[in-house]
Write a protein that holds these residues in place. Structure first.
Motif, PDB file in Angstrom:
ATOM      1  N   UNK A 144       7.996  -9.833  -1.575  1.00  0.00           N
ATOM      2  CA  UNK A 144       9.183 -10.585  -1.946  1.00  0.00           C
ATOM      3  C   UNK A 144      10.452  -9.916  -1.435  1.00  0.00           C
ATOM      4  N   UNK A 145      10.495  -8.588  -1.538  1.00  0.00           N
ATOM      5  CA  UNK A 145      11.668  -7.860  -1.057  1.00  0.00           C
ATOM      6  C   UNK A 145      11.833  -8.019   0.454  1.00  0.00           C
ATOM      7  N   UNK A 146      10.732  -7.925   1.179  1.00  0.00           N
ATOM      8  CA  UNK A 146      10.792  -8.053   2.638  1.00  0.00           C
ATOM      9  C   UNK A 146      11.300  -9.430   3.048  1.00  0.00           C
ATOM     10  N   UNK A 147      10.787 -10.460   2.398  1.00  0.00           N
ATOM     11  CA  UNK A 147      11.250 -11.810   2.725  1.00  0.00           C
ATOM     12  C   UNK A 147      12.711 -11.993   2.333  1.00  0.00           C
ATOM     13  N   UNK A 148      13.081 -11.459   1.173  1.00  0.00           N
ATOM     14  CA  UNK A 148      14.474 -11.565   0.740  1.00  0.00           C
ATOM     15  C   UNK A 148      15.417 -10.858   1.689  1.00  0.00           C
TER      16      UNK A 148
ATOM     17  N   UNK B 130      -9.154  -5.197  -7.029  1.00  0.00           N
ATOM     18  CA  UNK B 130      -9.143  -4.109  -6.063  1.00  0.00           C
ATOM     19  C   UNK B 130      -9.762  -4.461  -4.726  1.00  0.00           C
ATOM     20  N   UNK B 131     -10.277  -5.691  -4.580  1.00  0.00           N
ATOM     21  CA  UNK B 131     -10.905  -6.101  -3.324  1.00  0.00           C
ATOM     22  C   UNK B 131      -9.909  -6.760  -2.396  1.00  0.00           C
ATOM     23  N   UNK B 132     -10.404  -7.715  -1.625  1.00  0.00           N
ATOM     24  CA  UNK B 132      -9.518  -8.412  -0.684  1.00  0.00           C
ATOM     25  C   UNK B 132      -8.784  -9.530  -1.400  1.00  0.00           C
ATOM     26  N   UNK B 133      -7.516  -9.681  -1.072  1.00  0.00           N
ATOM     27  CA  UNK B 133      -6.691 -10.726  -1.657  1.00  0.00           C
ATOM     28  C   UNK B 133      -5.983 -11.483  -0.537  1.00  0.00           C
ATOM     29  N   UNK B 134      -5.476 -12.659  -0.880  1.00  0.00           N
ATOM     30  CA  UNK B 134      -4.706 -13.434   0.086  1.00  0.00           C
ATOM     31  C   UNK B 134      -3.581 -14.151  -0.636  1.00  0.00           C
ATOM     32  N   UNK B 135      -2.592 -14.529   0.130  1.00  0.00           N
ATOM     33  CA  UNK B 135      -1.516 -15.331  -0.441  1.00  0.00           C
ATOM     34  C   UNK B 135      -1.028 -16.343   0.580  1.00  0.00           C
TER      35      UNK B 135
ATOM     36  N   UNK C 115       3.707  -3.912   6.178  1.00  0.00           N
ATOM     37  CA  UNK C 115       3.680  -3.446   4.790  1.00  0.00           C
ATOM     38  C   UNK C 115       2.361  -2.762   4.467  1.00  0.00           C
ATOM     39  N   UNK C 116       2.392  -1.762   3.554  1.00  0.00           N
ATOM     40  CA  UNK C 116       1.146  -1.122   3.127  1.00  0.00           C
ATOM     41  C   UNK C 116       0.170  -2.145   2.561  1.00  0.00           C
TER      42      UNK C 116
ATOM     43  N   UNK D 165      -3.788  -4.337  -4.272  1.00  0.00           N
ATOM     44  CA  UNK D 165      -3.209  -3.109  -4.820  1.00  0.00           C
ATOM     45  C   UNK D 165      -1.895  -3.422  -5.538  1.00  0.00           C
ATOM     46  N   UNK D 166      -1.544  -2.641  -6.571  1.00  0.00           N
ATOM     47  CA  UNK D 166      -0.276  -2.858  -7.292  1.00  0.00           C
ATOM     48  C   UNK D 166       0.922  -2.718  -6.356  1.00  0.00           C
ATOM     49  N   UNK D 167       1.925  -3.530  -6.585  1.00  0.00           N
ATOM     50  CA  UNK D 167       3.180  -3.422  -5.853  1.00  0.00           C
ATOM     51  C   UNK D 167       3.279  -4.296  -4.619  1.00  0.00           C
ATOM     52  N   UNK D 168       2.152  -4.894  -4.212  1.00  0.00           N
ATOM     53  CA  UNK D 168       2.207  -5.679  -2.971  1.00  0.00           C
ATOM     54  C   UNK D 168       3.138  -6.880  -3.103  1.00  0.00           C
ATOM     55  N   UNK D 169       3.013  -7.631  -4.199  1.00  0.00           N
ATOM     56  CA  UNK D 169       3.818  -8.841  -4.341  1.00  0.00           C
ATOM     57  C   UNK D 169       5.305  -8.503  -4.341  1.00  0.00           C
TER      58      UNK D 169
END
Length: 526
Positions: A469-473, A490-495, A514-515, A461-465
């Protein structure tokens, strides 16, 4: 510089081998158990014969020990289970004294058949007892060989040359090999019932201890003769004494005993028994051979990682070791990744080797995968012990190989099935030496694993990255690299996020909250 302790008497040429290979070596023989325990922590390798007892207590003190090399075949003086648990490779030299030991068994058989030691003692005593020492011929007799490996097969060949009929019991003797040797493969009961002479050439294990006990001896042909140049404990000595005294067994020739040094044994003093003090490997040639062989094997292992004649680790030649090394790093990382994201009981592990790697020796690679997989779940697991630990826990291990690999020179795929689900991770070598993760659960991703990483699964979903980044910062965590993959839009993603230091638990919790985050976990790699 690796450092080796030689704790039993070996040929001086073995010391020369170590020094010539650039390995520091100390020769300290006759050490008591306490003395050995006190100093063993200083050494990377230990070269022994039969006198040194490498017990669990010694191994517990051996903080740097990597390999124990036994100059000879038998390793019953080494606690292999404890060595395996601590990741210590145990090697022997099964070929260096095979001919010598086989020849001694044949010599003992001749001595037994013709009563040579007794006749010698009588003649030295000034007697001339021709009628007393009536022997038997070997020609035409049936020799039963229990254990038809390196030594047993040589004995069989020599016996056939003497025109004996040879039958053999060995669970690992293939019908084809039996034909090649010219022996008849039989079961143990058949061998016991048919043999005129029985010779033992099997290691001492829980399965073989007392293999010739009172019951087995009772089923032998009257007048049978027994030869044991293998290991004490294979024959029940008390039962043998009874059978000798009754005349059911005509004679026995023994080079080994249940307790050694054998200074007081129930068989001593019997006129029908020929005894020697564990001389099977005692020739100049054999002692030189096993000493040089064990020195070369220990040196190769410490310097190159080559493994030869190991009892608790797959063999790796000196030529294979450098080719396997980058793949072993990749395998350790694949296993570690899968182990760290596994949270329920393991049921099965499937490892697929594709491309160039399929043509290599994959047994050590599989052991390394299992080490990486089990280390996050169990304490004190290493490359040596991991396959044993997996079997003990009933984990099914499957290995497949295919030369076909469409996108890479080599690819290793690890699939782990737990009580809840099946996960997979794939990796390859970039530039021939650099391990990379290239797919996780069928999601393409290209990632280099670093000491500290954050792994997350989320909805695409948009905004996740940005929020990640903000949470880690906000937590004071610096991002070193960022690797993304997704199944489809729009499916499953990973990082996989490389960070500069260990992730605090509260930071991982914040990411998990996080959402769109399905799961987040801190990972660590060596």
């Amino acid at each position: 510089m690796p450092k080796v302790l030689v704790s039993d008497k070996l040929s001086p040429r073995a010391v020369d081998v170590f020094k010539g290979r650039g390995i520091a070596v100390d020769v300290k023989t006759g050490l008591s158990p306490d003395e050995l325990t006190a100093i063993i922590g200083d050494y990377d390798g230990l070269a022994i014969r039969s006198a040194t007892k490498v017990t669990a207590d010694v191994l517990a003190a051996a903080s740097n020990l990597k390999v124990v090399g036994r100059a000879g075949i038998g390793v019953d003086n080494v606690d292999i289970a404890a060595a395996t648990q601590r990741g210590v490779v145990v090697m022997n030299t099964p070929f260096g004294n095979a001919i010598t030991t086989a020849e001694h068994a044949i010599a003992m058989m001749f001595a037994l058949a013709r009563q040579i030691p007794q006749a010698n003692a009588s003649t030295h005593a000034g007697k001339w007892e021709k009628n007393r020492f009536m022997g038997v011929e070997l020609t035409g007799k049936t020799l039963g060989v229990i254990g038809c490996g390196n030594i047993g097969s040589i004995v069989a060949e020599r016996a056939l040359g003497l025109r004996m009929r040879v039958i053999a019991f060995d669970p690992y003797l293939s019908p084809e090999r039996a034909v090649d040797l010219g022996v008849e493969k039989v079961d143990l009961d058949d061998l016991i019932a048919r043999s005129d002479f029985i010779t033992l050439h099997t290691p001492l294990t829980e399965k073989t201890r007392g293999i010739l006990n009172a019951e087995a001896i009772a089923r032998m042909k009257p007048g049978v003769r027994l030869i044991n140049c293998a290991r004490g404990g294979l024959i029940d000595e008390a039962a043998l004494k009874d059978a000798l005294e009754s005349g059911h067994v005509a004679g026995a020739a023994l080079d080994v005993f249940a307790e050694e040094p054998a200074r007081d044994n129930p068989l001593f003093g019997l006129d029908t028994v020929v005894c020697t003090p564990h001389l099977g490997a005692s020739t100049t040639e054999a002692q030189e051979n096993v000493a040089l062989q064990v020195a070369e094997q220990i040196s190769d292992f410490l310097l190159t990682g080559a493994v030869a004649n190991a009892l608790n680790m797959p063999a790796v030649t000196a030529e294979e070791a450098p080719r396997l090394r980058p793949y072993m790093k990749l395998c350790e990382q694949l296993g570690s990744f899968a182990g760290q994201i596994t949270e329920s009981g393991l049921k099965s592990v499937r490892i697929e080797y594709q491309g160039d790697v399929a043509g290599l020796n994959t047994r050590p690679l599989t052991a390394t995968v299992l080490q990486g997989l089990l280390s996050p779940l169990l304490e004190s697991v290493n490359m040596v012990s991991a396959p044993v630990v997996a079997r003990e826990r009933g984990i099914e291990i499957k290995e497949t190989r295919s030369e076909h690999c469409p996108n890479y020179h080599s690819l290793i795929r690890l699939e782990v099935t737990t009580e809840r689900q099946t996960r997979s991770v794939e990796g390859s070598l970039f530039g021939g030496t650099l391990p990379r993760i290239v797919r996780i659960n069928d999601i393409p991703v290209e990632a280099e694993l670093a000491p500290n990483m954050l792994y997350s699964i989320n909805e695409d979903k948009p905004g996740f990255i940005g929020s990640l980044g903000t949470t880690l910062g906000d937590s004071g965590v610096n991002i070193a690299s960022f690797h993304l993959g997704r199944s489809d839009a729009g499916g499953q993603a990973l990082c996989l996020v490389q960070v500069d230091g260990p992730l605090p638990a509260e930071t991982v919790d914040a990411v998990s909250a996080l959402p769109h985050v399905v799961r987040a976990k801190a990972l660590r790699f060596s």
